[in-house]
Design a protein around this motif. Structure first.
Motif, short mmCIF file in Angstrom:
data_model
loop_
_atom_site.label_atom_id
_atom_site.label_comp_id
_atom_site.label_asym_id
_atom_site.label_seq_id
_atom_site.Cartn_x
_atom_site.Cartn_y
_atom_site.Cartn_z
N UNK A 128 1.05 -1.29 -0.16
CA UNK A 128 -0.03 0.21 -0.45
C UNK A 128 0.80 1.25 -0.03
N UNK A 129 0.87 2.36 -0.28
CA UNK A 129 1.06 3.62 -0.74
C UNK A 129 0.35 4.53 -0.24
N UNK A 130 0.47 5.35 0.51
CA UNK A 130 -0.28 6.61 1.56
C UNK A 130 1.23 7.58 1.71
N UNK A 131 -0.35 9.24 1.77
CA UNK A 131 0.37 9.84 2.18
C UNK A 131 1.21 10.06 3.99
N UNK A 132 2.90 10.56 2.68
CA UNK A 132 3.64 10.58 3.98
C UNK A 132 3.96 12.05 5.22
N UNK A 133 4.13 12.12 6.30
CA UNK A 133 4.06 13.03 7.14
C UNK A 133 4.66 14.36 7.16
#
Length: 344
Positions: free
Chosen positions: A292-297
């Protein structure tokens, strides 16, 4: 072979329950497979290295709570006045359920997509041609494409509908283009060359044309967003208005293989707009990773390994209700089912 089957999770048993409903010989090697439901009909469209585009037509009776046990397969001659003898002779021939369309491309189609609103099939090919055929023509095995385009590009590797009038394509040499069927057979916009041909500008400049865009998806409810997967485990999130460079995720040691399949994750957390601004993705790679890939802080994208196999994970699909169940297939002809908890 094209197979329609029921799969079931089994309590206290890691094996998947698999019951074949229909197995149809499929000519050539499948280059793409897309399935869509329109009213009571289910259409599976596949493209092959033999140059053909094939359709499997199914119907689910309009009965409340109807399960796959009610699924009916429709041969091309379903409305013809064939004799009873001919019907009996064909009863055991499952290949009769597979419709072959008239030739649309000079080379095999590389990618297909079905638009359920417009009820049309989009196909793109490595020969640089793009075709759109209405589904009513498909049902009759009829004829002409309602839209045809050919460009000076070396060819197209992927095509996906954006809405009922527009679609996006990726070129064999990279880059994205957006098309509007109301504005003729030329793209209305293209990604700038400065962003690289896969959206990972630094790697593209370093490694050159060996890097390719291998898969494409458009967000189902936010049509300005598209995602691509490319060589070396790289993923990019694009704004199809091309007002800003894409967010890029370069390959990690856990997922450094080519990205064969990529989809927006329907299991998107029901949280604030700051998270929703960058929707999560799912992708699989040739070195056996499902991620999965998601927004990084700190900005950009960050990946998480969901499953690891010893061979390539070639494709996957995810249920569109809650996104809990992911079905994946591997190079060893293994079918896997991953169940995830829902994040609220």
């Amino acid at each position: 072979m094209l197979v329609v089957a029921d799969i079931r999770k089994q309590a206290d048993n890691p094996d998947i329950g698999f019951t074949s409903r229909l197995a149809v010989p499929h000519p050539g090697t499948t280059t793409d497979l897309q399935v869509a439901r329109i009213d009571d009909s289910i259409i599976a469209a596949s493209s092959s290295t033999d140059g053909g585009i094939y359709l499997l037509m199914m119907q689910l009776p309009p009965i409340p709570g109807a399960s796959s046990a009610y699924l009916q397969f429709v041969p091309p001659s379903a409305d013809d006045d064939d004799s009873d003898d001919d019907a009996a002779a064909a009863a055991d021939d499952t290949s009769r359920f597979l419709h072959r369309l008239p030739e649309l491309h000079e080379a095999p189609a590389a990618s297909l997509d079905i638009n359920t609103t417009r009820q049309a099939l989009l196909s793109v090919s490595g020969d640089g041609s793009i075709c759109i055929v209405p589904l009513d023509a498909l049902a009759q095995l009829g004829g002409d494409a309602s839209f045809r385009a050919a460009s000076s590009w070396s060819g197209y590797s992927q095509g996906r509908w954006v809405d009922s009038q527009t679609f996006a394509t990726t070129g064999v040499l990279g880059g994205l283009q957006v098309w509007d069927t109301r504005r003729g057979a030329k793209p209305v916009s293209s990604s700038p060359l400065a962003w690289g041909h896969t959206g990972c500008a630094a790697l593209d400049k370093q490694q050159g044309p060996a890097r390719q865009l291998l898969c494409l998806d458009v967000h189902p409810s936010r049509p300005n967003l598209a995602a691509t997967g490319s060589s070396g485990g790289c993923v990019a999130l694009w704004d199809l208005r091309f007002q800003a460079a894409p967010l890029a995720l370069t390959g990690s040691p856990a997922a450094a293989g080519d990205v064969w399949e990529l989809k927006f994750d329907p299991c998107e957390p029901l949280m604030s707009s700051s998270v929703a601004a960058v929707p999560p993705l799912l992708y699989c790679t040739s070195d056996g990773a499902l991620c999965s890939a998601a927004a990084a802080a700190a900005g950009g994208l960050v990946s998480q390994l969901l499953m690891r196999e010893s061979c390539s994970i070639n494709s996957f699909d995810v249920d569109q209700s809650l996104g809990q169940d992911i079905v994946a297939v591997t190079d060893y002809e293994c079918l896997m089912l991953l169940h995830r908890p829902v994040e609220m």
